[in-house]
Enzyme design. Sequence first.
Site, PDB file in Angstrom:
ATOM      1  N   GLN A   1       9.158  14.142 -41.742  1.00 39.05           N
ATOM      2  CA  GLN A   1       8.334  13.409 -40.766  1.00 39.05           C
ATOM      3  C   GLN A   1       8.376  14.042 -39.377  1.00 39.05           C
ATOM      4  O   GLN A   1       7.529  13.753 -38.537  1.00 39.05           O
ATOM      5  CB  GLN A   1       8.783  11.945 -40.674  1.00 39.05           C
ATOM      6  CG  GLN A   1       8.490  11.155 -41.935  1.00 39.05           C
ATOM      7  CD  GLN A   1       8.924   9.722 -41.785  1.00 39.05           C
ATOM      8  OE1 GLN A   1      10.068   9.375 -42.008  1.00 39.05           O
ATOM      9  NE2 GLN A   1       8.002   8.861 -41.353  1.00 39.05           N
TER      10      GLN A   1
ATOM     11  N   HIS B   1      12.368   4.269 -49.722  1.00 39.18           N
ATOM     12  CA  HIS B   1      11.213   4.761 -48.958  1.00 39.18           C
ATOM     13  C   HIS B   1      11.519   6.151 -48.378  1.00 39.18           C
ATOM     14  O   HIS B   1      10.702   7.075 -48.499  1.00 39.18           O
ATOM     15  CB  HIS B   1      10.901   3.753 -47.844  1.00 39.18           C
ATOM     16  CG  HIS B   1       9.812   4.167 -46.909  1.00 39.18           C
ATOM     17  ND1 HIS B   1       8.596   3.531 -46.844  1.00 39.18           N
ATOM     18  CD2 HIS B   1       9.752   5.167 -45.982  1.00 39.18           C
ATOM     19  CE1 HIS B   1       7.838   4.123 -45.925  1.00 39.18           C
ATOM     20  NE2 HIS B   1       8.525   5.119 -45.383  1.00 39.18           N
ATOM     21  N   GLU B   2      12.693   6.296 -47.771  1.00 38.22           N
ATOM     22  CA  GLU B   2      13.024   7.574 -47.125  1.00 38.22           C
ATOM     23  C   GLU B   2      13.229   8.685 -48.165  1.00 38.22           C
ATOM     24  O   GLU B   2      12.834   9.830 -47.943  1.00 38.22           O
ATOM     25  CB  GLU B   2      14.256   7.436 -46.234  1.00 38.22           C
ATOM     26  CG  GLU B   2      14.115   6.439 -45.091  1.00 38.22           C
ATOM     27  CD  GLU B   2      12.850   6.618 -44.261  1.00 38.22           C
ATOM     28  OE1 GLU B   2      12.350   7.756 -44.131  1.00 38.22           O
ATOM     29  OE2 GLU B   2      12.341   5.599 -43.763  1.00 38.22           O
TER      30      GLU B   2
ATOM     31  N   GLY C   1      13.994   3.844 -40.388  1.00 39.09           N
ATOM     32  CA  GLY C   1      14.360   5.048 -41.127  1.00 39.09           C
ATOM     33  C   GLY C   1      13.422   6.182 -40.783  1.00 39.09           C
ATOM     34  O   GLY C   1      12.301   5.957 -40.315  1.00 39.09           O
TER      35      GLY C   1
ATOM     36  N   HIS D   1      10.087  10.265 -49.178  1.00 39.18           N
ATOM     37  CA  HIS D   1       9.580  11.274 -48.236  1.00 39.18           C
ATOM     38  C   HIS D   1      10.084  12.674 -48.610  1.00 39.18           C
ATOM     39  O   HIS D   1       9.382  13.666 -48.421  1.00 39.18           O
ATOM     40  CB  HIS D   1      10.040  10.960 -46.811  1.00 39.18           C
ATOM     41  CG  HIS D   1       9.170   9.993 -46.069  1.00 39.18           C
ATOM     42  ND1 HIS D   1       7.845  10.240 -45.792  1.00 39.18           N
ATOM     43  CD2 HIS D   1       9.443   8.769 -45.533  1.00 39.18           C
ATOM     44  CE1 HIS D   1       7.343   9.215 -45.103  1.00 39.18           C
ATOM     45  NE2 HIS D   1       8.287   8.296 -44.939  1.00 39.18           N
TER      46      HIS D   1
ATOM     47  N   CYS E   1       5.455   2.574 -42.258  1.00 36.83           N
ATOM     48  CA  CYS E   1       6.001   3.921 -42.124  1.00 36.83           C
ATOM     49  C   CYS E   1       5.582   4.481 -40.769  1.00 36.83           C
ATOM     50  O   CYS E   1       4.425   4.314 -40.370  1.00 36.83           O
ATOM     51  CB  CYS E   1       5.459   4.800 -43.251  1.00 36.83           C
ATOM     52  SG  CYS E   1       6.021   6.500 -43.178  1.00 36.83           S
ATOM     53  N   LEU E   2       6.506   5.136 -40.086  1.00 40.86           N
ATOM     54  CA  LEU E   2       6.178   5.709 -38.777  1.00 40.86           C
ATOM     55  C   LEU E   2       5.097   6.777 -38.892  1.00 40.86           C
ATOM     56  O   LEU E   2       4.424   7.078 -37.912  1.00 40.86           O
ATOM     57  CB  LEU E   2       7.433   6.294 -38.125  1.00 40.86           C
ATOM     58  CG  LEU E   2       8.515   5.272 -37.743  1.00 40.86           C
ATOM     59  CD1 LEU E   2       9.750   5.981 -37.207  1.00 40.86           C
ATOM     60  CD2 LEU E   2       7.987   4.266 -36.731  1.00 40.86           C
TER      61      LEU E   2
HETATM   62 NI    NI Z   1       8.125   6.506 -43.924  1.00 41.20          NI
END
Ligand code: NI
Length: 159
Positions: free
Chosen positions: A51, A133-134, A46, A137, A91-92
């Site tokens: 991000q 999670h997304e 995701g 953000h 998380c990226l």
């Molecule tokens: Ni993330």
Amino acid sequence: MAIRNIRVEGDPILNKKSREVTEMTDRNRELIEDMLDTMYDANGVGLAAPQVGVLKRIVVIDVTEDGDSPIVLINPEIIEKDGTQTGAEGCLSVPGKSGTVTRANHVKVRALNEDMQPFELEGTELLARAIQHELDHLEGVLYTSKVEGELTSTEKEEE
Ligand code: NI
């Protein structure tokens, strides 16, 4: 098609609240395509627009192993959630780390698709976790603020 730079923890944009998308423009279409390319390139499940440095309420998700089922959520809202799941999350924007987070095990989300048409999506387990999670953000919240115990390093596994 373009891979965008992924912002990492410490970049203040990751702590800001994103704005609603009011119309589908060429610029937004390009953003969504780039977000998908960037997510797949980074082997993520995701990615949220902040991000890649854009404060718009857009997320992309694909929890399938083959990476052939992209989901695009615009202005998403969770309208139902139940149950709990506790598990590892990463998380990226927090590379090389993982931590334990408790989330709802089932969520129903309402969002707009790329044609700005409303639809609903239900998910359990990993998909439910990715959705929550997304969406965090978009509120400027990183999972690291919800971790139970210590963040652990995953660098060895990645090598
Ligand atoms: Ni993330």
